[in-house]
Design a protein around this motif. Sequence first.
Motif, short mmCIF file in Angstrom:
data_model
loop_
_atom_site.label_atom_id
_atom_site.label_comp_id
_atom_site.label_asym_id
_atom_site.label_seq_id
_atom_site.Cartn_x
_atom_site.Cartn_y
_atom_site.Cartn_z
N LEU A 76 44.53 46.67 44.77
CA LEU A 76 45.74 46.75 43.96
C LEU A 76 45.55 47.62 42.71
CD1 LEU A 76 46.75 43.02 44.38
CD2 LEU A 76 47.87 45.00 45.42
N GLY A 77 44.43 48.35 42.67
CA GLY A 77 44.20 49.33 41.62
C GLY A 77 43.56 48.84 40.34
N HIS A 78 42.90 47.70 40.40
CA HIS A 78 42.25 47.17 39.20
C HIS A 78 40.75 47.08 39.45
CE1 HIS A 78 46.10 46.20 37.35
NE2 HIS A 78 46.49 45.87 38.57
N PRO A 79 39.93 47.55 38.51
CA PRO A 79 38.49 47.56 38.72
C PRO A 79 37.83 46.19 38.58
CG PRO A 79 39.01 48.45 36.56
CD PRO A 79 40.32 48.22 37.28
N SER A 80 38.56 45.22 38.05
CA SER A 80 37.98 43.89 37.88
C SER A 80 39.06 42.82 37.99
CB SER A 80 37.30 43.76 36.50
OG SER A 80 38.27 43.78 35.48
N MET A 81 38.63 41.61 38.30
CA MET A 81 39.54 40.48 38.36
C MET A 81 40.16 40.26 36.98
SD MET A 81 40.71 38.25 40.47
CE MET A 81 41.39 36.61 40.55
N GLU B 95 46.31 42.77 32.98
CA GLU B 95 47.24 43.90 33.07
C GLU B 95 48.39 43.65 34.04
OE1 GLU B 95 44.75 47.26 33.97
OE2 GLU B 95 43.67 47.09 32.07
N ARG B 96 48.08 43.15 35.22
CA ARG B 96 49.12 42.99 36.24
C ARG B 96 49.94 41.72 36.05
NH1 ARG B 96 49.67 45.28 41.62
NH2 ARG B 96 51.11 44.01 42.83
N HIS B 97 49.26 40.64 35.63
CA HIS B 97 49.93 39.35 35.54
C HIS B 97 50.21 38.89 34.11
CE1 HIS B 97 50.06 38.74 39.81
NE2 HIS B 97 48.81 39.18 39.86
N GLY B 98 49.84 39.70 33.13
CA GLY B 98 50.21 39.43 31.75
C GLY B 98 49.52 38.24 31.10
N MET B 99 48.39 37.82 31.64
CA MET B 99 47.67 36.72 31.01
C MET B 99 46.99 37.24 29.75
SD MET B 99 45.84 34.69 34.12
CE MET B 99 46.78 34.15 35.53
N SER B 100 46.82 36.35 28.78
CA SER B 100 46.05 36.74 27.61
C SER B 100 44.60 36.91 28.04
CB SER B 100 46.15 35.67 26.52
OG SER B 100 45.44 34.50 26.90
N GLU B 101 43.83 37.61 27.23
CA GLU B 101 42.42 37.82 27.54
C GLU B 101 41.69 36.49 27.69
OE1 GLU B 101 40.91 40.48 24.57
OE2 GLU B 101 42.12 42.16 25.31
#
Length: 92
Positions: free
Chosen positions: A49-54, A60-66
């Motif tokens: 899905l284009g992301h280098p890490s979980m 980035e994709r799901h808008g969770m805070s760090e």
Amino acid sequence: MTHFPSYTLTPDHVLDARLADLVAGDNAQQAQLLWCLAEVDARTRYLALGHPSMYQFLVERHGMSEEVGIKRIRVSRLTRGLTYDTGGGVHG
């Protein structure tokens, strides 16, 4: 737009029961979310899905805070090797 009910006139015993129901539902939903995250992580779906890490996938994709992303990854990884039954039990 989601409409949230007003509990201003709700009797105490009804309010207490509603809170207990919401907490139980939230706990079950969180358990399912963690199980799903563990499988997404195990399959490395975030790469496809284009992301280098979980971590980046969740933030980035799901808008969770760090902070939430890190915590959910840690806990979801702890679920590996466990089983979850429909009665809500977790077994190792």
